[in-house]
Motif scaffolding. Sequence first.
Motif, PDB file in Angstrom:
ATOM      1  N   ILE A 258      -6.236  -5.057  -4.512  1.00  0.00           N
ATOM      2  CA  ILE A 258      -5.215  -5.237  -3.100  1.00  0.00           C
ATOM      3  C   ILE A 258      -4.395  -6.623  -3.353  1.00  0.00           C
ATOM      4  CG2 ILE A 258      -5.238  -5.663  -0.726  1.00  0.00           C
ATOM      5  CD1 ILE A 258      -7.848  -4.247  -0.702  1.00  0.00           C
ATOM      6  N   ALA A 259      -4.834  -7.522  -3.775  1.00  0.00           N
ATOM      7  CA  ALA A 259      -4.158  -8.639  -3.683  1.00  0.00           C
ATOM      8  C   ALA A 259      -2.948  -8.315  -5.043  1.00  0.00           C
ATOM      9  CB  ALA A 259      -5.187  -9.775  -4.435  1.00  0.00           C
ATOM     10  N   ILE A 260      -3.281  -7.853  -6.076  1.00  0.00           N
ATOM     11  CA  ILE A 260      -2.263  -7.404  -7.141  1.00  0.00           C
ATOM     12  C   ILE A 260      -1.206  -6.740  -6.535  1.00  0.00           C
ATOM     13  CG2 ILE A 260      -1.881  -6.355  -9.228  1.00  0.00           C
ATOM     14  CD1 ILE A 260      -4.636  -7.662 -10.230  1.00  0.00           C
ATOM     15  N   ILE A 261      -1.433  -5.725  -5.882  1.00  0.00           N
ATOM     16  CA  ILE A 261      -0.481  -4.774  -5.133  1.00  0.00           C
ATOM     17  C   ILE A 261       0.287  -5.631  -4.121  1.00  0.00           C
ATOM     18  CG2 ILE A 261      -0.280  -2.941  -3.565  1.00  0.00           C
ATOM     19  CD1 ILE A 261      -2.832  -1.613  -4.981  1.00  0.00           C
ATOM     20  N   ILE A 262      -0.023  -6.394  -3.560  1.00  0.00           N
ATOM     21  CA  ILE A 262       0.716  -7.242  -2.456  1.00  0.00           C
ATOM     22  C   ILE A 262       1.705  -8.133  -3.420  1.00  0.00           C
ATOM     23  CG2 ILE A 262       0.391  -9.029  -0.812  1.00  0.00           C
ATOM     24  CD1 ILE A 262      -2.150  -7.804   0.363  1.00  0.00           C
ATOM     25  N   TYR A 263       0.939  -8.909  -4.212  1.00  0.00           N
ATOM     26  CA  TYR A 263       1.658  -9.772  -4.880  1.00  0.00           C
ATOM     27  C   TYR A 263       2.845  -9.036  -5.731  1.00  0.00           C
ATOM     28  CZ  TYR A 263       3.316 -12.258  -8.942  1.00  0.00           C
ATOM     29  OH  TYR A 263       4.388 -12.894 -10.108  1.00  0.00           O
ATOM     30  N   ALA A 264       2.781  -7.956  -6.471  1.00  0.00           N
ATOM     31  CA  ALA A 264       4.017  -7.139  -6.994  1.00  0.00           C
ATOM     32  C   ALA A 264       5.097  -6.748  -6.034  1.00  0.00           C
ATOM     33  CB  ALA A 264       3.193  -5.931  -7.709  1.00  0.00           C
ATOM     34  N   PHE A 265       4.608  -6.348  -4.953  1.00  0.00           N
ATOM     35  CA  PHE A 265       5.625  -5.834  -3.744  1.00  0.00           C
ATOM     36  C   PHE A 265       6.331  -7.203  -3.528  1.00  0.00           C
ATOM     37  CE2 PHE A 265       6.796  -5.764   0.691  1.00  0.00           C
ATOM     38  CZ  PHE A 265       7.482  -4.538   0.669  1.00  0.00           C
ATOM     39  N   ALA A 266       5.775  -8.294  -3.254  1.00  0.00           N
ATOM     40  CA  ALA A 266       6.524  -9.508  -3.054  1.00  0.00           C
ATOM     41  C   ALA A 266       7.345 -10.039  -3.949  1.00  0.00           C
ATOM     42  CB  ALA A 266       5.362 -10.715  -2.588  1.00  0.00           C
ATOM     43  N   ALA A 267       6.738 -10.055  -5.330  1.00  0.00           N
ATOM     44  CA  ALA A 267       7.810 -10.253  -6.472  1.00  0.00           C
ATOM     45  C   ALA A 267       9.005  -9.527  -6.467  1.00  0.00           C
ATOM     46  CB  ALA A 267       6.907 -10.292  -7.746  1.00  0.00           C
ATOM     47  N   ILE A 480       3.544  -8.993 -16.644  1.00  0.00           N
ATOM     48  CA  ILE A 480       4.539  -7.524 -16.724  1.00  0.00           C
ATOM     49  C   ILE A 480       4.453  -6.726 -15.411  1.00  0.00           C
ATOM     50  CG2 ILE A 480       3.863  -5.292 -17.653  1.00  0.00           C
ATOM     51  CD1 ILE A 480       3.311  -6.352 -20.445  1.00  0.00           C
ATOM     52  N   LEU A 481       3.490  -6.889 -14.402  1.00  0.00           N
ATOM     53  CA  LEU A 481       3.611  -6.146 -13.182  1.00  0.00           C
ATOM     54  C   LEU A 481       4.660  -6.804 -12.691  1.00  0.00           C
ATOM     55  CD1 LEU A 481      -0.200  -6.231 -12.072  1.00  0.00           C
ATOM     56  CD2 LEU A 481       1.189  -4.189 -12.806  1.00  0.00           C
ATOM     57  N   ASP A 482       4.936  -8.016 -12.356  1.00  0.00           N
ATOM     58  CA  ASP A 482       6.103  -8.469 -11.496  1.00  0.00           C
ATOM     59  C   ASP A 482       7.339  -8.067 -11.862  1.00  0.00           C
ATOM     60  OD1 ASP A 482       6.264 -10.490 -13.322  1.00  0.00           O
ATOM     61  OD2 ASP A 482       5.395 -11.983 -12.017  1.00  0.00           O
ATOM     62  N   TRP A 523       2.097   3.438  -8.533  1.00  0.00           N
ATOM     63  CA  TRP A 523       1.048   2.996  -9.412  1.00  0.00           C
ATOM     64  C   TRP A 523      -0.022   2.241  -8.927  1.00  0.00           C
ATOM     65  CZ3 TRP A 523      -0.268  -2.237  -9.266  1.00  0.00           C
ATOM     66  CH2 TRP A 523       0.872  -3.124  -8.848  1.00  0.00           C
ATOM     67  N   GLY A 524       0.226   1.813  -7.643  1.00  0.00           N
ATOM     68  CA  GLY A 524      -1.105   1.222  -6.916  1.00  0.00           C
ATOM     69  C   GLY A 524      -2.155   2.395  -6.586  1.00  0.00           C
ATOM     70  N   PHE A 525      -1.483   3.637  -6.420  1.00  0.00           N
ATOM     71  CA  PHE A 525      -2.489   4.833  -6.310  1.00  0.00           C
ATOM     72  C   PHE A 525      -3.319   5.009  -7.322  1.00  0.00           C
ATOM     73  CE2 PHE A 525      -3.505   9.310  -6.847  1.00  0.00           C
ATOM     74  CZ  PHE A 525      -4.064   9.450  -5.863  1.00  0.00           C
ATOM     75  N   PHE A 526      -3.018   4.718  -8.436  1.00  0.00           N
ATOM     76  CA  PHE A 526      -3.699   5.024  -9.696  1.00  0.00           C
ATOM     77  C   PHE A 526      -4.651   3.982  -9.834  1.00  0.00           C
ATOM     78  CE2 PHE A 526       0.178   7.880 -10.903  1.00  0.00           C
ATOM     79  CZ  PHE A 526      -0.526   9.273 -10.941  1.00  0.00           C
ATOM     80  N   LEU A 527      -3.853   2.603  -9.657  1.00  0.00           N
ATOM     81  CA  LEU A 527      -4.914   1.527  -9.941  1.00  0.00           C
ATOM     82  C   LEU A 527      -6.199   1.680  -8.837  1.00  0.00           C
ATOM     83  CD1 LEU A 527      -5.437  -1.314 -10.823  1.00  0.00           C
ATOM     84  CD2 LEU A 527      -4.090  -2.069  -9.069  1.00  0.00           C
ATOM     85  N   TRP A 528      -5.957   1.977  -7.577  1.00  0.00           N
ATOM     86  CA  TRP A 528      -7.086   1.975  -6.725  1.00  0.00           C
ATOM     87  C   TRP A 528      -8.007   3.140  -7.211  1.00  0.00           C
ATOM     88  CZ3 TRP A 528      -9.005  -1.055  -3.337  1.00  0.00           C
ATOM     89  CH2 TRP A 528      -9.731  -0.490  -2.578  1.00  0.00           C
TER      90      TRP A 528
END
Length: 679
Positions: A258-267, A480-482, A523-528
């Motif tokens: 969840i934290a990584i998904i939120i961070y990538a969206f913000a970045a 790589i994610l951001d 990509w967050g769907f596959f991650l989750w």
Amino acid sequence: MNKGLWALVWGLVAAVAFGAVAFVALHRGEPINALWLVTAATCAYALGYRFYARFIAAKILALDALRATPAERLENGRDFLVTNKWVVFGHHFAAIAGPGPLVGPVLAAQFGYLPGTLWILAGAVFAGCVQDFVILLFSVRRDGKSLTEMAKEETGTLGGLVAYAAVIAILLILLAVVALVVVNALKDSPWGTFTIAMTIPIALLMGLYLRRIRPGKVLEVSALGFVLVLLAIWGGQWISQHPTPAHAFTLSAQSLAIAIIIYAFAASVVPVWLLLAPRDYLSTFVKLGTIGLLGIGIVAIHPTLHMPALTRFIDGTGPVFAGRIFPFAFITIACGAISGFHSLISSGTTPKLIARETESPLVGYGAMMCESAVAVMAIIAACVLQPGVYFAINSPAGIVGQAAAATTTITNWGFPVSAAEMQSLAHAVGEQTLFNRTGGAPAFAVGMAHIFSQTLGGGTVMAIWYHFAVMFEALFILTILDAGTRVARFMIQDALGHIYEPLGRTSWYPSITFTSALIVAAWGFFLWQGVKDPLGGINSLWPLFGIANQLLATVALCVATTIIIKMHRAKYAAVTLIPLAWLVAVTFTASWQKIFDPSPRIGFLAQAKALAWGPTTSATSRLIFNNRLDAAVTCLLLVMVALVLIESGRHWMGVLTGRKQVLVKEAPFVMTRLAEERT
């Protein structure tokens, strides 16, 4: 320095490079010193940057210091922004340097140190660096357009649409896989989680400092960032040793996802100068600083490479992964030599930041060269381990067994190792066990800790260096994610702009927010799913990572070759055409074998068939489905890339025979306002 002396110096460098590479390639019998690899790499990179990059810049690209770049002409303070070349270099290096150069060479070391080393050096100098450099410059000359838009404009609608579908599919796979790697690296690791979390506020401070407080003071902000990141690393160690704060930063896989998904969206949403560029620049301090220290450590202790040049597993029976040295060594090493993902950064965030065309060799060719150096260090870190230890760490339990059984199996292969030796090593790095720690990352961390502990602190601090290496790997991967999410957002905006023009404007916040959310959700769907269900989600697509990445490089080199031919520089097309031909041979062979090979350890369909013959459970049913899905996705990607190749070939023949009108779709020349800064 006069020309004669200059020629003598470079002649000596060439002689040393040739001698070192020849020694590494031909030496057999006694183990060799790691310094031979460092010497060969250093000289090869110096020659490649000094001569090959300059040749490409002058003869093919014709760099123009007076031509305004998109960062200057289209500056909007969000995505397009004239940026100091060292900050751009830091952003680009951090954005392209992910798990590939760390774990790929470690896994490929099962074939011995020789195949990986030779491919890393030759692949980077003549393929990977070239791809990144030419795609960057071509995007700069086209208003920073994405690879997919360039494919559409230069190869036609059909080729562009197929390339777009292939690139988006591959990018989603890559981002989801990378996110899962970060989650697995940071879960239950308070040290790594704290240090990486702190890089975000540090980056925000650096962005504000450079933009608002002390504009243009790169050295000042560099010093500030360096000190703060050292404090973050020290703080992470302190937190890991104290129960209360350690508990706060010990996160589950779901919380991290969840934290990584939120961070990538913000970045992806906030202006590039505020978070993305300074954080990547900051990450470069740690990345290149650590690799530099690792290089100094290797020079200081000049460790022996205990892994032989070639092992018995070149025949495809390796325990780390199955498959012969061709094509799987090249697929596995991937980013250390050439990576398709790099072409997305070179046509995504970076061309919108670079201030002068003449800075593109440093950023494009030079950053990939540094990533290749990381891969060389990874080869060394893996090969300084005793081969028995290496195979005990990297081999799955299903192949070698567990603990005592594994040591017996590996010793019978001719690589002696004992349970007591493995237990002692695990205790030294602060782990319960190191058996069957597959994936490459643990082996790299052990090798890195081994080198550092011999130069800085001795065996008593080996556990600290091991956990530092784990944090270092996670930091390497997260950047790589951001950048990847932002690049994917650009591609979605390019496509939607053909449907509704405002959605194509990268500066329009409704479009920014909508497309960023769309990509992160995909990509967050596959991650989750991968986090919640270890047998499903992106785990089922993990085997496609290497092939998908190299197929993406094939698309990028098709676009680059097409543009070079349309620029009336067909006599130089071999610069991209030869790497393209090699990649086609490697990736198409690997794809065919992964689909149809009769060995269940290699072929997806063969593994599904073997599982179907056993007892049926929910787990085996899911694995059967996953293997069939992998086969179908591989086949689909292969067909799409083949169509891009065919369309590109049609354009090449049409241009060369004069049947097609040559229209190179560059942005009009505009004189730069920065001309007085020309160096």
